[in-house]
Motif scaffolding. Structure first.
Motif, PDB file in Angstrom:
ATOM      1  N   GLU B 428       0.847  -1.196   0.000  1.00  0.00           N
ATOM      2  CA  GLU B 428       0.000   0.000   0.000  1.00  0.00           C
ATOM      3  C   GLU B 428       0.883   1.246   0.000  1.00  0.00           C
ATOM      4  OE1 GLU B 428      -3.349   0.380   0.320  1.00  0.00           O
ATOM      5  OE2 GLU B 428      -3.754  -1.779   0.222  1.00  0.00           O
ATOM      6  N   ASP B 429       1.974   1.143   0.759  1.00  0.00           N
ATOM      7  CA  ASP B 429       2.908   2.265   0.863  1.00  0.00           C
ATOM      8  C   ASP B 429       3.463   2.652  -0.499  1.00  0.00           C
ATOM      9  OD1 ASP B 429       2.597   2.130   3.516  1.00  0.00           O
ATOM     10  OD2 ASP B 429       4.685   1.629   3.996  1.00  0.00           O
ATOM     11  N   GLN B 430       3.846   1.624  -1.267  1.00  0.00           N
ATOM     12  CA  GLN B 430       4.409   1.886  -2.591  1.00  0.00           C
ATOM     13  C   GLN B 430       3.366   2.537  -3.492  1.00  0.00           C
ATOM     14  OE1 GLN B 430       5.658  -2.121  -3.518  1.00  0.00           O
ATOM     15  NE2 GLN B 430       7.811  -1.588  -3.179  1.00  0.00           N
ATOM     16  N   TYR B 433       2.726   6.128  -2.416  1.00  0.00           N
ATOM     17  CA  TYR B 433       3.868   6.969  -2.820  1.00  0.00           C
ATOM     18  C   TYR B 433       3.708   7.408  -4.286  1.00  0.00           C
ATOM     19  CZ  TYR B 433       8.887   8.339  -2.611  1.00  0.00           C
ATOM     20  OH  TYR B 433      10.079   9.012  -2.591  1.00  0.00           O
ATOM     21  N   CYS B 434       3.355   6.468  -5.141  1.00  0.00           N
ATOM     22  CA  CYS B 434       3.161   6.788  -6.561  1.00  0.00           C
ATOM     23  C   CYS B 434       1.966   7.716  -6.764  1.00  0.00           C
ATOM     24  CB  CYS B 434       2.931   5.516  -7.371  1.00  0.00           C
ATOM     25  SG  CYS B 434       4.323   4.390  -7.394  1.00  0.00           S
ATOM     26  N   MET B 439       0.460   9.836 -10.134  1.00  0.00           N
ATOM     27  CA  MET B 439       0.170   8.706 -11.025  1.00  0.00           C
ATOM     28  C   MET B 439      -1.168   8.093 -10.634  1.00  0.00           C
ATOM     29  SD  MET B 439       3.772   6.724 -10.795  1.00  0.00           S
ATOM     30  CE  MET B 439       5.208   7.704 -10.344  1.00  0.00           C
ATOM     31  N   ASN B 443      -1.087   2.932 -13.535  1.00  0.00           N
ATOM     32  CA  ASN B 443       0.300   3.278 -13.848  1.00  0.00           C
ATOM     33  C   ASN B 443       1.234   2.938 -12.701  1.00  0.00           C
ATOM     34  OD1 ASN B 443       1.126   4.718 -16.380  1.00  0.00           O
ATOM     35  ND2 ASN B 443      -0.832   5.672 -15.955  1.00  0.00           N
ATOM     36  N   LEU B 447       4.309   0.410 -13.001  1.00  0.00           N
ATOM     37  CA  LEU B 447       5.672   0.860 -12.680  1.00  0.00           C
ATOM     38  C   LEU B 447       6.329  -0.088 -11.667  1.00  0.00           C
ATOM     39  CD1 LEU B 447       7.453   3.477 -13.286  1.00  0.00           C
ATOM     40  CD2 LEU B 447       6.800   4.187 -10.994  1.00  0.00           C
ATOM     41  N   ILE B 448       5.583  -0.417 -10.630  1.00  0.00           N
ATOM     42  CA  ILE B 448       6.130  -1.273  -9.571  1.00  0.00           C
ATOM     43  C   ILE B 448       6.437  -2.672 -10.112  1.00  0.00           C
ATOM     44  CG2 ILE B 448       5.633  -2.344  -7.328  1.00  0.00           C
ATOM     45  CD1 ILE B 448       3.795   0.165  -6.794  1.00  0.00           C
ATOM     46  N   GLY B 451       9.399  -2.681 -12.391  1.00  0.00           N
ATOM     47  CA  GLY B 451      10.613  -2.574 -11.591  1.00  0.00           C
ATOM     48  C   GLY B 451      10.988  -3.918 -10.994  1.00  0.00           C
ATOM     49  N   TYR B 452       9.982  -4.593 -10.524  1.00  0.00           N
ATOM     50  CA  TYR B 452      10.174  -5.923  -9.919  1.00  0.00           C
ATOM     51  C   TYR B 452      10.759  -6.906 -10.932  1.00  0.00           C
ATOM     52  CZ  TYR B 452       8.429 -10.550  -8.498  1.00  0.00           C
ATOM     53  OH  TYR B 452       8.302 -11.878  -8.215  1.00  0.00           O
ATOM     54  N   LYS B 454      12.501  -6.170 -13.578  1.00  0.00           N
ATOM     55  CA  LYS B 454      13.535  -5.514 -14.380  1.00  0.00           C
ATOM     56  C   LYS B 454      14.734  -6.400 -14.719  1.00  0.00           C
ATOM     57  CE  LYS B 454      16.598  -1.619 -14.142  1.00  0.00           C
ATOM     58  NZ  LYS B 454      17.246  -0.842 -13.092  1.00  0.00           N
TER      59      LYS B 454
END
Ligand SMILES: Nc1ncnc2c1ncn2[C@@H]1O[C@H](COP(=O)(O)OP(=O)(O)O)[C@@H](O)[C@H]1O
Ligand SMILES: [Mg+2]
Lengths: 248, 481
Positions: B428-430, B433-434, B439, B443, B447-448, B451-452, B454
């Protein structure tokens, strides 16, 4: 710009904000001070629209709009920025990429074209100077393995990139040594204008030597119990909070 | 069309962009699986007798085998007799250039966003497009043949390079390897063939786009890649399949042979139709992929992005026979709604100083089940061998499942195997934050998740990587909230 009236908010049925009033006009810097656990971060989160918090009474008005119905992303697009007390790690996502996504989505929501790579890079370079942040930090996974100071500096960098109307800095000074504190404060001061406003949340007076507030408020047990000018901060530094606690 | 219908239609077409089909004239075998069908396929394809014998042999083996049931999958009954095992677009005449290609076909490519023309002109990728099992347009052939590289359809290879096919076919994956490999060996329709001669670095990414088109046709692709001594090739496989209500079976076989000092990089983006939101329809994908690092210092690297199919059963593997050979497996597997995936790899260390690396990133959403299954086997004489495995799972929501089944089997004391595994939820924090940065939730998740994943995505060639990122977001659309 920001008008908070009789705000009550709770988390999981625990009342945290209990009838808070605050008015911030453009061009002003407000400091909110108070002991640990008094509700400072809660206030910041509620203004930003975090959904874990229930607003049970009162209202928050931003530039004439009642924020009640707006989601966090809409509030951000209206120009509310929160520099987090504990910035969040997102593995595999660089600050550059994070900011590119944010900047372009905000632009898109306003019907503007996304910035191309060149324009974005130019903007980055310009804002990097403000907080003296290096490119290699921005290429790493955001906040992942950053030192306390790097995280805070990164928050102010993001603030510079997004150019908000209202910035809420939650304990931006914690974990900073004196040099970093100066850099961050200089950045914040450079971004100040007649059109925007800053709310600085802290429980140390020290930051206020660098970011000089027009008003200082004391938040205790979910309410603002005293307001004054910057001298109030000095007084608090000297005497602590006990003398103004309700009931004393 | 009423307004509601239109909204509904727009919505469903968003659900699966590639869900449409083009009507070709189809030459199709009657449903059913028997020896006559195997003979018919071979005859249709004008195959030499040895290949017919090979198929018949595989069919005999297949008849004695049973569908495997060890995977963490709920597989509905598949009636192999109700499937047609051969369909080909009717051949009109020999095609010399793209201008002669059926305009319907070109339309197909354009809808897929892979117009051959554009591919040719812009990216320098040679595309051998396989539609319903028979390959149609092959480009860049001349350029490749100057270097002695052979890149063509499997059928063509059988005709033009029978010695090579005969020498390698079934050597990496014998038909008796497993149920689906045996089935494929008996009835495979077409696929791609690639040979890189000694000392040649293939100057472009070789690419095949697979596509299931006619309804009710099983897909049994067969791919054979041979990298001779000190050669290099990067091979891309992209798959999309149109939306169908009936489930369709897909059982491909990919064999890779790497001679000493050769390197093969094989990348897949798999986007077969996953079924609808309620788990209706979708492709059953049972794939056998294996490479052998036959010579010393050879290297085979698998990269896969699996976003499609109702059921995925797939373990691209490496047999590290040559000394100092290297095997790699990079995987992102996403499941949403009612998709099920059981995927992973096998690394078999036979030679000395062999190294393998496994990076697996599972992402589960909706009601889906996502399993990693991997085996690392170090044989007795594989001294000083190394394996590193990292298997991460990411969960979106509470109704999905992530499972990890690592099997480690070491028979050599000087070798070392390292295994790391994590399971996490999108915080939830992530997300907050976005959102706080403006965002929207979709999105933010894209994005998350990107990234995971990547570490895997960055293994893909550039153009593919962008497409894969879009696919990840598309697959997870509507999975939160
Ligand atoms: N998510 C949460 N769940 C439960 N309690 C919370 C949560 N967030 C804050 N609190 C509680 O609310 C009170 C105020 O916290 P906070 O706003 O973080 O204070 P401050 O920032 O002034 O130190 C504390 O007692 C804290 O434990
Ligand atoms: Mg706080």
């Amino acid at each position: 710009m920001l008008k908070i009236k009789n705000l009550h908010a709770s988390v999981e049925d625990t009342k945290i904000l209990k009838g808070l009033n605050l008015e911030v006009k453009s061009g002003e810097v407000h400091a909110i001070m108070g002991p640990n656990g008094s509700g400072k971060s809660t206030l910041a989160s509620v203004i930003a629209g975090r959904e874990d918090y229930d607003v049970t009474d009162g209202e928050i008005n931003f530039q004439g709009t009642d924020l009640g119905e707006l989601g966090p992303e809409e509030r951000a697009r209206e120009g509310i920025f929160l520099a987090f007390q504990y910035p969040v790690e997102i593995p595999g996502v660089s600050t550059t990429n994070f900011m590119k996504t944010a900047v372009n989505q905000i632009r898109e929501s306003k019907g503007e074209k996304p910035l191309d790579a060149v324009a974005f890079l130019k903007l980055m370079k310009e804002k990097m100077k403000l907080v003296n942040i290096r490119q290699d930090l921005l290429s790493r996974s955001i906040n992942d393995g950053f030192s306390g100071g790097e995280k805070k500096r990164n928050e102010i960098f993001q603030m510079a990139m997004l150019n908000p109307k209202l910035s809420i800095l939650d304990e931006t000074d914690s974990g900073l040594d004196i040099d970093a504190l100066k850099i961050v404060s200089n950045g914040v001061n450079a971004l100040k204008s007649k059109e925007n406003a800053t709310v600085v949340v802290t429980h140390y007076q020290r930051l206020l030597d660098y970011i000089v507030p027009d008003f200082v408020h004391v938040l205790i047990d979910g309410k603002i119990v005293k307001s004054g000018d910057k001298n109030l901060a000095l007084e608090l530094e000297e005497k602590g909070y006990d003398w103004i606690k309700p009931g004393n | 069309m009423s307004k509601d219908d239109k909204i509904l239609k727009d919505f469903t077409s968003k659900e699966y962009e590639h869900g449409w089909s083009v009507d070709f004239e189809v030459d199709q075998a009657p449903n059913g699986l028997n020896e006559d069908i195997v003979r018919l396929i071979s005859k249709k394809k004008e195959e030499p007798n040895w290949l017919l014998e090979w198929r018949l042999d595989a069919f005999e083996t297949f008849k004695k085998m049973k569908m495997p049931n060890w995977a963490n999958l709920k597989i509905p009954e598949i009636d192999l007799q109700s499937i047609s095992y051969y369909s080909a677009p009717k051949k009109k005449k020999e095609l010399k250039s793209m201008d002669e290609v059926d305009p319907e076909l070109i339309k197909t490519f354009e809808k897929l966003g892979i117009s051959l023309q554009e591919q040719k002109r812009l990216s320098g990728v040679a595309v051998d497009a396989v539609i319903d099992s028979v390959s149609i347009g092959t480009t860049f052939k001349d350029k490749l043949s100057e270097l002695g590289i052979i890149f063509c359809s499997f059928s063509e290879a059988v005709k033009e390079h029978p010695d090579l096919v005969k020498k390698y076919l079934g050597t990496v994956i014998p038909s008796k390897d497993n149920y689906f490999a045996a089935l494929n060996s008996a009835v495979f329709s077409d696929g791609s063939f690639c040979y890189i001669p000694k000392g040649v670095r293939c100057p472009m990414e070789l690419s095949t786009y697979f596509r299931i088109n006619a309804s009710n046709t099983g897909q049994f692709e067969r791919t054979l890649i041979i990298a001779d001594e000190s050669s290099y090739v990067s091979y891309l496989e992209g798959c999309t399949a149109p939306m169908r209500d009936e489930n369709q079976l897909h059982a491909a076989v990919v064999e890779i042979f790497a001679a000493s000092n050769a390197e093969v990089k094989y990348s897949t983006v798999q986007n077969w139709y996953p079924g609808d939101k309620d788990g209706k329809g979708g492709i059953y994908n049972f794939v056998t992929k294996r490479g052998i690092c036959s010579g010393d210092n050879s290297k085979i690297s698998w990269t896969q992005v699996e976003t499609g199919s109702a059921i995925t059963w797939k373990y691209p593997s490496c047999v590290l026979k040559g000394n100092n050979s290297i095997g790699e497996f990079y995987s992102v597997a996403v499941t949403n709604n009612y998709q099920q995936a059981d995927t992973g790899t096998k690394m078999v260390h036979i030679g000395k100083n062999t190294k393998s690396k496994i990076i697996s990133k599972g992402i589960s959403a909706g009601n889906s089940q996502n399993s990693y299954r991997g085996q690392v086997k170090v044989m007795n004489r594989a001294s000083n061998s190394r394996n590193f495995s990292q298997c991460d799972s990411l969960l979106l929501g509470n109704k999905c499942g992530a499972h990890t089944f690592p099997y480690i089997d070491i028979d050599n004391k000087s070798s070392m195997v390292e295994h790391e595994a994590t399971t996490s939820k999108i915080g939830e924090d992530q997300i907050f934050y976005c959102l706080q940065r403006g965002m929207d939730e979709e999105n933010a998740i894209a994005l998350i998740v990107n990234g995971y994943a990547k570490d895997v995505l960055k293994q893909l060639p550039m153009e593919f990587s962008v497409e894969a990122q879009k696919l990840l977001s598309l697959t997870l659309e509507g999975s939160v909230g």
